[in-house]
Design a protein around this motif. Structure first.
Motif, PDB file in Angstrom:
ATOM      1  N   THR A 189       0.848  -1.193   0.000  1.00 59.95           N
ATOM      2  CA  THR A 189       0.000   0.000   0.000  1.00 59.95           C
ATOM      3  C   THR A 189       0.884   1.244   0.000  1.00 59.95           C
ATOM      4  O   THR A 189       1.767   1.382   0.858  1.00 59.95           O
ATOM      5  CB  THR A 189      -0.920   0.006   1.245  1.00 59.95           C
ATOM      6  OG1 THR A 189      -1.663  -1.216   1.275  1.00 59.95           O
ATOM      7  CG2 THR A 189      -1.867   1.187   1.217  1.00 59.95           C
ATOM      8  N   LYS A 190       0.650   2.129  -0.936  1.00 62.59           N
ATOM      9  CA  LYS A 190       1.507   3.305  -1.127  1.00 62.59           C
ATOM     10  C   LYS A 190       1.617   4.138   0.144  1.00 62.59           C
ATOM     11  O   LYS A 190       2.708   4.560   0.540  1.00 62.59           O
ATOM     12  CB  LYS A 190       0.952   4.154  -2.270  1.00 62.59           C
ATOM     13  CG  LYS A 190       1.772   5.406  -2.566  1.00 62.59           C
ATOM     14  CD  LYS A 190       1.143   6.200  -3.705  1.00 62.59           C
ATOM     15  CE  LYS A 190       1.916   7.499  -3.958  1.00 62.59           C
ATOM     16  NZ  LYS A 190       1.296   8.287  -5.049  1.00 62.59           N
ATOM     17  N   GLU A 191       0.491   4.371   0.815  1.00 66.05           N
ATOM     18  CA  GLU A 191       0.489   5.221   2.007  1.00 66.05           C
ATOM     19  C   GLU A 191       1.300   4.601   3.146  1.00 66.05           C
ATOM     20  O   GLU A 191       1.964   5.314   3.898  1.00 66.05           O
ATOM     21  CB  GLU A 191      -0.955   5.470   2.464  1.00 66.05           C
ATOM     22  CG  GLU A 191      -1.777   6.339   1.537  1.00 66.05           C
ATOM     23  CD  GLU A 191      -2.258   5.616   0.286  1.00 66.05           C
ATOM     24  OE1 GLU A 191      -2.769   6.275  -0.637  1.00 66.05           O
ATOM     25  OE2 GLU A 191      -2.107   4.364   0.239  1.00 66.05           O
ATOM     26  N   ILE A 192       1.234   3.277   3.266  1.00 68.52           N
ATOM     27  CA  ILE A 192       2.015   2.594   4.303  1.00 68.52           C
ATOM     28  C   ILE A 192       3.504   2.690   3.978  1.00 68.52           C
ATOM     29  O   ILE A 192       4.336   2.931   4.869  1.00 68.52           O
ATOM     30  CB  ILE A 192       1.589   1.118   4.434  1.00 68.52           C
ATOM     31  CG1 ILE A 192       0.141   1.011   4.910  1.00 68.52           C
ATOM     32  CG2 ILE A 192       2.517   0.373   5.386  1.00 68.52           C
ATOM     33  CD1 ILE A 192      -0.092   1.441   6.323  1.00 68.52           C
ATOM     34  N   ARG A 193       3.860   2.515   2.704  1.00 60.93           N
ATOM     35  CA  ARG A 193       5.266   2.635   2.304  1.00 60.93           C
ATOM     36  C   ARG A 193       5.798   4.036   2.593  1.00 60.93           C
ATOM     37  O   ARG A 193       6.922   4.199   3.094  1.00 60.93           O
ATOM     38  CB  ARG A 193       5.424   2.325   0.813  1.00 60.93           C
ATOM     39  CG  ARG A 193       5.220   0.872   0.452  1.00 60.93           C
ATOM     40  CD  ARG A 193       5.860   0.546  -0.894  1.00 60.93           C
ATOM     41  NE  ARG A 193       5.398   1.437  -1.947  1.00 60.93           N
ATOM     42  CZ  ARG A 193       4.326   1.204  -2.705  1.00 60.93           C
ATOM     43  NH1 ARG A 193       3.597   0.109  -2.502  1.00 60.93           N
ATOM     44  NH2 ARG A 193       3.995   2.051  -3.670  1.00 60.93           N
ATOM     45  N   GLN A 194       4.993   5.051   2.276  1.00 63.87           N
ATOM     46  CA  GLN A 194       5.409   6.422   2.551  1.00 63.87           C
ATOM     47  C   GLN A 194       5.569   6.656   4.043  1.00 63.87           C
ATOM     48  O   GLN A 194       6.525   7.318   4.483  1.00 63.87           O
ATOM     49  CB  GLN A 194       4.393   7.398   1.966  1.00 63.87           C
ATOM     50  CG  GLN A 194       4.376   7.434   0.441  1.00 63.87           C
ATOM     51  CD  GLN A 194       3.277   8.302  -0.111  1.00 63.87           C
ATOM     52  OE1 GLN A 194       2.306   8.657   0.590  1.00 63.87           O
ATOM     53  NE2 GLN A 194       3.392   8.683  -1.387  1.00 63.87           N
ATOM     54  N   GLY A 195       4.657   6.099   4.844  1.00 67.11           N
ATOM     55  CA  GLY A 195       4.765   6.215   6.289  1.00 67.11           C
ATOM     56  C   GLY A 195       6.002   5.523   6.821  1.00 67.11           C
ATOM     57  O   GLY A 195       6.661   6.015   7.740  1.00 67.11           O
ATOM     58  N   PHE A 196       6.347   4.377   6.217  1.00 68.38           N
ATOM     59  CA  PHE A 196       7.559   3.646   6.624  1.00 68.38           C
ATOM     60  C   PHE A 196       8.814   4.456   6.317  1.00 68.38           C
ATOM     61  O   PHE A 196       9.734   4.537   7.140  1.00 68.38           O
ATOM     62  CB  PHE A 196       7.605   2.299   5.912  1.00 68.38           C
ATOM     63  CG  PHE A 196       8.854   1.515   6.192  1.00 68.38           C
ATOM     64  CD1 PHE A 196       9.059   0.913   7.423  1.00 68.38           C
ATOM     65  CD2 PHE A 196       9.839   1.379   5.219  1.00 68.38           C
ATOM     66  CE1 PHE A 196      10.209   0.198   7.687  1.00 68.38           C
ATOM     67  CE2 PHE A 196      10.991   0.665   5.470  1.00 68.38           C
ATOM     68  CZ  PHE A 196      11.179   0.064   6.703  1.00 68.38           C
ATOM     69  N   LEU A 197       8.846   5.082   5.118  1.00 62.61           N
ATOM     70  CA  LEU A 197      10.002   5.899   4.748  1.00 62.61           C
ATOM     71  C   LEU A 197      10.148   7.100   5.676  1.00 62.61           C
ATOM     72  O   LEU A 197      11.257   7.472   6.068  1.00 62.61           O
ATOM     73  CB  LEU A 197       9.864   6.364   3.293  1.00 62.61           C
ATOM     74  CG  LEU A 197       9.980   5.256   2.229  1.00 62.61           C
ATOM     75  CD1 LEU A 197       9.687   5.808   0.845  1.00 62.61           C
ATOM     76  CD2 LEU A 197      11.358   4.605   2.275  1.00 62.61           C
ATOM     77  N   LYS A 198       9.028   7.707   6.047  1.00 57.41           N
ATOM     78  CA  LYS A 198       9.068   8.824   7.004  1.00 57.41           C
ATOM     79  C   LYS A 198       9.614   8.359   8.344  1.00 57.41           C
ATOM     80  O   LYS A 198      10.392   9.058   8.995  1.00 57.41           O
ATOM     81  CB  LYS A 198       7.663   9.413   7.186  1.00 57.41           C
ATOM     82  CG  LYS A 198       7.155  10.203   5.989  1.00 57.41           C
ATOM     83  CD  LYS A 198       5.767  10.759   6.291  1.00 57.41           C
ATOM     84  CE  LYS A 198       5.205  11.510   5.078  1.00 57.41           C
ATOM     85  NZ  LYS A 198       3.835  12.021   5.366  1.00 57.41           N
TER      86      LYS A 198
END
Length: 317
Positions: free
Chosen positions: A297-306
């Motif tokens: 999920t794109k939003e989860i990946r972005q949250g992980f990178l943050k």
């Protein structure tokens, strides 16, 4: 005291055989079990942490994902530590009460797993098939009612049977398994357990049967809506996501049904095969779910990178 020519015991402990016939291979078998368990622990904990930190993820879809992560953590933790104790330390005994507590957690959280999969399928159905009404349909009030309904269903259908089974007389204490399973433990009881068996099988198939029908109906409607999308790229992306979800769901239900049916109706199946398949529905989905529902999920990946960047920033500071 004897019943049906068997000595009635008052057991304080049960003996978990583990995986019959594979004892010499325990050091090697334990490694994939440990790796899968660690993946499940880290993956689901990360999902919970990311969703908690990211305010933008405080939506129904991610709330259901959090529920799935919690259920998966409890489900695999209910079985794995004891299994590893058998593999590594040869600690095969389990206290009578602890056996029934473990059994209750495994079976109740398996039922909750299938309940959460239903809620997630319904969420995706509304999001894709009725996007304009998403916020008005999936309100906080409805979500709370659905969650409470599934919790009540689990407690009413499963907890009483374990309580009643704990009061049965037992003629054996040897469980040919690496964790306490209801139908396996029930076979050790003295006397007639037909009512217990029918009740547990009916409850399990009723829950699984209803949930499977609802899940696959939801995904059928989703796939029909996806095929109507104008962009071929959007269709491929949505189809890839749905098919991946269905793979994990199918694996969970096939392994679960295989375990239920084999335990009750197959006397010729090798114990080691049965034990490994039964263990897989407790271990594999909790490890796969964070990858399939989370990191894809794109939003989860972005949250992980943050989260990673914040860790780097804090470590540099």
């Amino acid at each position: 005291m004897t019943t049906n020519n068997s000595t009635v015991l008052d057991p304080e402990e049960f003996i978990l055989v583990g995986i019959p016939g594979l004892q010499p291979w325990y050091p090697w078998i334990s490694m994939p079990f440990l790796i899968v368990y660690l993946v499940a622990l880290v993956g689901n904990s990360l999902i919970l942490l990311i969703i908690k930190i990211e305010q933008s993820l405080h939506e129904p879809m991610y709330f259901f994902l959090c529920m799935l992560a919690v259920v998966d953590l409890v489900l695999c933790t209910a079985a794995l530590p004891k299994m590893l104790a058998i593999f590594w330390l040869g600690i095969n005994t389990i206290i009578f009460e602890c056996c029934f507590i473990q059994m209750t957690f495994i079976h109740c959280f398996t039922a909750l797993e299938t309940s959460v999969l239903v809620l997630m399928a319904y969420d995706r159905y509304v999001a894709i098939c009725k996007p304009l009404y998403y916020s008005t349909i999936l309100t906080g009030s409805l979500i709370l009612k659905l969650v409470l309904l599934y919790l009540l269903r689990t407690v009413v259908l499963f907890v009483p049977q374990f309580t009643l089974a704990s009061r049965l007389p037992y003629c054996s204490t040897v469980i040919p398994y690496c964790f306490c399973d209801y139908s396996t433990v029930l076979k050790l009881a003295c006397g007639d357990t037909t009512v217990n068996s029918i009740y547990s099988l009916t409850a399990a198939l009723l829950v699984i049967g209803v949930d499977v029908v609802f899940i696959f109906f939801s995904y059928a409607m989703i796939l029909r809506a996806v095929l109507k999308l104008g962009s071929s790229q959007t269709r491929r992306k949505a189809m890839s996501t749905c098919v991946t979800h269905l793979y994990v769901i199918l694996y969970f239900y096939i392994a679960l049904l295989f375990s239920i049916i084999a335990n009750r109706f197959s006397k010729s199946m090798p114990s080691d095969i049965h034990t490994l398949v039964a263990s897989s529905y407790i271990l594999i989905p909790p490890a796969l779910n964070p990858l399939i529902y989370g990191l894809r999920t794109k939003e989860i990946r972005q949250g992980f990178l943050k989260l990673v960047k914040r860790g780097k920033i804090s470590s540099e500071a």
